[in-house]
Design a protein around this motif. Sequence first.
Motif, PDB file in Angstrom:
ATOM      1  N   GLY A 137      45.833  63.853 -15.674  1.00  0.00           N
ATOM      2  CA  GLY A 137      47.269  64.985 -16.372  1.00  0.00           C
ATOM      3  C   GLY A 137      47.242  65.110 -18.042  1.00  0.00           C
ATOM      4  N   VAL A 138      48.119  65.764 -18.030  1.00  0.00           N
ATOM      5  CA  VAL A 138      48.158  65.812 -19.979  1.00  0.00           C
ATOM      6  C   VAL A 138      48.813  64.956 -20.417  1.00  0.00           C
ATOM      7  CG1 VAL A 138      49.183  67.510 -21.708  1.00  0.00           C
ATOM      8  CG2 VAL A 138      48.019  68.410 -19.769  1.00  0.00           C
ATOM      9  N   THR A 139      48.598  64.279 -21.250  1.00  0.00           N
ATOM     10  CA  THR A 139      48.998  63.464 -22.400  1.00  0.00           C
ATOM     11  C   THR A 139      50.307  64.168 -23.636  1.00  0.00           C
ATOM     12  OG1 THR A 139      48.395  61.300 -21.961  1.00  0.00           O
ATOM     13  CG2 THR A 139      48.878  61.370 -23.953  1.00  0.00           C
ATOM     14  N   LEU A 140      51.440  64.561 -23.468  1.00  0.00           N
ATOM     15  CA  LEU A 140      51.712  65.500 -24.902  1.00  0.00           C
ATOM     16  C   LEU A 140      51.558  64.210 -25.867  1.00  0.00           C
ATOM     17  CD1 LEU A 140      52.598  68.394 -25.451  1.00  0.00           C
ATOM     18  CD2 LEU A 140      55.059  68.091 -24.143  1.00  0.00           C
ATOM     19  N   SER A 141      50.964  64.871 -26.666  1.00  0.00           N
ATOM     20  CA  SER A 141      52.105  63.748 -27.856  1.00  0.00           C
ATOM     21  C   SER A 141      52.720  64.527 -29.439  1.00  0.00           C
ATOM     22  CB  SER A 141      50.597  63.670 -28.844  1.00  0.00           C
ATOM     23  OG  SER A 141      51.155  62.488 -29.951  1.00  0.00           O
ATOM     24  N   LEU A 142      54.017  64.098 -28.740  1.00  0.00           N
ATOM     25  CA  LEU A 142      55.465  64.282 -29.977  1.00  0.00           C
ATOM     26  C   LEU A 142      54.837  64.433 -31.925  1.00  0.00           C
ATOM     27  CD1 LEU A 142      56.990  66.104 -29.031  1.00  0.00           C
ATOM     28  CD2 LEU A 142      56.468  64.320 -27.159  1.00  0.00           C
ATOM     29  N   ALA A 143      53.676  63.494 -31.828  1.00  0.00           N
ATOM     30  CA  ALA A 143      53.556  63.008 -33.044  1.00  0.00           C
ATOM     31  C   ALA A 143      53.529  64.321 -33.912  1.00  0.00           C
ATOM     32  CB  ALA A 143      51.649  62.456 -33.882  1.00  0.00           C
ATOM     33  N   LYS A 144      53.748  65.190 -34.228  1.00  0.00           N
ATOM     34  CA  LYS A 144      53.516  66.174 -35.663  1.00  0.00           C
ATOM     35  C   LYS A 144      54.866  66.640 -35.776  1.00  0.00           C
ATOM     36  CE  LYS A 144      48.835  67.218 -35.668  1.00  0.00           C
ATOM     37  NZ  LYS A 144      48.132  69.108 -35.321  1.00  0.00           N
ATOM     38  N   PHE A 145      55.857  66.004 -34.757  1.00  0.00           N
ATOM     39  CA  PHE A 145      57.369  66.498 -35.069  1.00  0.00           C
ATOM     40  C   PHE A 145      58.254  65.634 -36.092  1.00  0.00           C
ATOM     41  CE2 PHE A 145      55.784  69.034 -30.984  1.00  0.00           C
ATOM     42  CZ  PHE A 145      56.689  70.007 -31.431  1.00  0.00           C
ATOM     43  N   ASN A 146      57.584  65.628 -36.638  1.00  0.00           N
ATOM     44  CA  ASN A 146      58.238  64.135 -37.813  1.00  0.00           C
ATOM     45  C   ASN A 146      58.348  64.491 -38.952  1.00  0.00           C
ATOM     46  OD1 ASN A 146      56.193  65.620 -39.765  1.00  0.00           O
ATOM     47  ND2 ASN A 146      54.652  63.871 -39.007  1.00  0.00           N
ATOM     48  N   LYS A 147      59.770  65.375 -39.085  1.00  0.00           N
ATOM     49  CA  LYS A 147      60.019  65.890 -40.151  1.00  0.00           C
ATOM     50  C   LYS A 147      61.981  66.029 -39.631  1.00  0.00           C
ATOM     51  CE  LYS A 147      57.457  69.731 -40.991  1.00  0.00           C
ATOM     52  NZ  LYS A 147      56.249  69.415 -40.135  1.00  0.00           N
ATOM     53  N   ILE A 148      62.964  65.474 -40.808  1.00  0.00           N
ATOM     54  CA  ILE A 148      64.554  64.468 -40.665  1.00  0.00           C
ATOM     55  C   ILE A 148      64.425  65.929 -41.344  1.00  0.00           C
ATOM     56  CG2 ILE A 148      66.214  63.785 -41.502  1.00  0.00           C
ATOM     57  CD1 ILE A 148      64.490  61.682 -42.071  1.00  0.00           C
ATOM     58  N   LEU A 149      65.423  67.060 -39.789  1.00  0.00           N
ATOM     59  CA  LEU A 149      65.357  68.680 -40.477  1.00  0.00           C
ATOM     60  C   LEU A 149      67.090  68.659 -41.039  1.00  0.00           C
ATOM     61  CD1 LEU A 149      65.413  69.979 -36.762  1.00  0.00           C
ATOM     62  CD2 LEU A 149      63.498  69.595 -39.066  1.00  0.00           C
ATOM     63  N   LYS A 150      67.751  67.775 -40.901  1.00  0.00           N
ATOM     64  CA  LYS A 150      69.772  68.006 -41.336  1.00  0.00           C
ATOM     65  C   LYS A 150      69.558  66.551 -41.826  1.00  0.00           C
ATOM     66  CE  LYS A 150      74.219  70.169 -41.303  1.00  0.00           C
ATOM     67  NZ  LYS A 150      74.573  71.134 -40.662  1.00  0.00           N
ATOM     68  N   LEU A 151      70.291  66.067 -43.403  1.00  0.00           N
ATOM     69  CA  LEU A 151      71.507  64.901 -43.127  1.00  0.00           C
ATOM     70  C   LEU A 151      72.602  65.401 -43.746  1.00  0.00           C
ATOM     71  CD1 LEU A 151      69.530  61.747 -43.834  1.00  0.00           C
ATOM     72  CD2 LEU A 151      71.814  61.897 -44.732  1.00  0.00           C
ATOM     73  N   ASP A 152      73.937  65.125 -43.317  1.00  0.00           N
ATOM     74  CA  ASP A 152      74.515  65.556 -43.182  1.00  0.00           C
ATOM     75  C   ASP A 152      75.666  64.160 -43.550  1.00  0.00           C
ATOM     76  OD1 ASP A 152      77.087  66.392 -44.082  1.00  0.00           O
ATOM     77  OD2 ASP A 152      77.424  67.793 -42.531  1.00  0.00           O
ATOM     78  N   PRO A 153      76.151  63.329 -44.971  1.00  0.00           N
ATOM     79  CA  PRO A 153      77.023  62.169 -44.694  1.00  0.00           C
ATOM     80  C   PRO A 153      78.255  62.692 -44.916  1.00  0.00           C
ATOM     81  CG  PRO A 153      76.235  63.550 -47.327  1.00  0.00           C
ATOM     82  CD  PRO A 153      74.864  64.319 -46.613  1.00  0.00           C
ATOM     83  N   LEU A 154      78.651  63.933 -44.950  1.00  0.00           N
ATOM     84  CA  LEU A 154      79.820  64.362 -44.545  1.00  0.00           C
ATOM     85  C   LEU A 154      80.693  63.796 -43.214  1.00  0.00           C
ATOM     86  CD1 LEU A 154      80.599  67.589 -47.029  1.00  0.00           C
ATOM     87  CD2 LEU A 154      81.334  64.606 -47.230  1.00  0.00           C
TER      88      LEU A 154
END
Length: 500
Positions: A102-119
């Motif tokens: 099988g294929v191992t699908l690494s999500l290592a490169k998806f390492n961004k915080i897209l939005k932080l809403d303090p409200l």
Amino acid sequence: MNAPVSPLQHELLERASRQSEVVTALKAVVPAHTLLWNNEDTTPYECDGLTAYRQRPLVVVLPETYTQVKSVLSTCHALGVPVVARGAGTGLSGGAMPHKLGVTLSLAKFNKILKLDPLSRTAVVQGGVRNLAISDAAAPHGLYYAPDPSSQIACTIGGNVAENSGGVHCLKYGLTVHNVVKVKGFTIEGEEVEFGSDALDAAGYDLLSVIVGSEGMLAVTTEVTVKLIPKPQLARCIMASFDDLRKAGDAVAAVIAAGIIPAGLEMMDKPMTAAVEDFVHAGYDLSAAAILLCESDGTPEEVEEEIGRMSEVLRRCGATAIAVSQNEAERLKFWSGRKNAFPASGRISPDYMCMDSTIPRKRLADILLAIAEMEKKYALRCANVFHAGDGNLHPLILFDANDADQLHRCELFGAEILETSVAMGGTVTGEHGVGVEKLNSMCVQFSAQENEQMFGVKRAFDSKGLLNPGKVIPTLNRCAEYGKMLVRGGKISHPDLPRF
């Protein structure tokens, strides 16, 4: 005349042919630099934190965009190729162990915080974002993400969703499922799916709690919306020593019975205390049979009142010594040993297997005494550290994986801990998942009909059974064979898994 082909040679030829086919197909949908298939490149992916079982994947893919994830999944679905999603590989039940074809699908490169809403007190993060990175990003707003597994410095939020991870503060603030409002991802066919909602309710069936804890069996998580909560004004921790395991166990139940829900309520036995004290020098009482860490957080007034109440309960239950952190540095020092229990164990043993059962709080002393007898039976050491407040055990069985007999005894030891936990009214897992480690023990906890219902959910999402196959839910044949071995007075572990 050509010599006959041996079974091993046939298997290697079949693997090479399949690998060539899969690599060619994937090169058509993702950049070549995102693919790994040579042995020296795929070996680092052969196991997760459960190192006793290893298997090199056919191919590793490290996609960089959602479109690439979609294309990889749809291509593998068309070819009938199994896919195992992988985060940081910190899991402890073999949930990210590759499939040999099988294929191992690494999500290592998806390492961004897209939005932080303090409200709204939420953050939208990609699946490869580290757990602790969320709290670091939210800190300037006086907020943080509550679930705090011991591996939080490395583990990813996608992996936390897969295993429904907890941490030392899960008693008061809940597991991952209680702190996530929405999960986005893809099915094995490459279809985009969304579970939960930014609103208070979701249209149609609410499947968020189905996907959280599904161990990569139903969909691949790429994006998560998490709840953020205000950092408490003050937190203080009690370190209480007990000269008897039963007294310590009874004290845990007594704290909860008194109507107190601590921010954290953890327990370590004497062997674990010795291991971590030598590692971090937290000032633990090495003469104690068990140590409890009880934390209170909130306003200064709330903390003062709760610390007083908990201290009184602990004294009444027989605590031989009580220390209360006087400042933040001392609080962190008290917790440093608990947070470093796993690496500390790695310093005193070549390998360890960390179990993850749960039991009713009132049976804490019973299970610890039972484990002590198992140590004699299997001639292996076991150090115990666990989330005492919710009865989630983490016995660490110490062994040498290079010794086949020790590994076998370790497997039997672990299986008996899980079966004893079920007999005491508990479960085989609390937060580490089933993976491959607890497949046989699932036969003990669930009936054939119950396992079939779980397979039904799996088929609804993945009719070909290509996502993380062979894990979590035991087959009827496996359970039947395990039952036969139990009747004969023996045990089976994982004869079909590659060993260390």
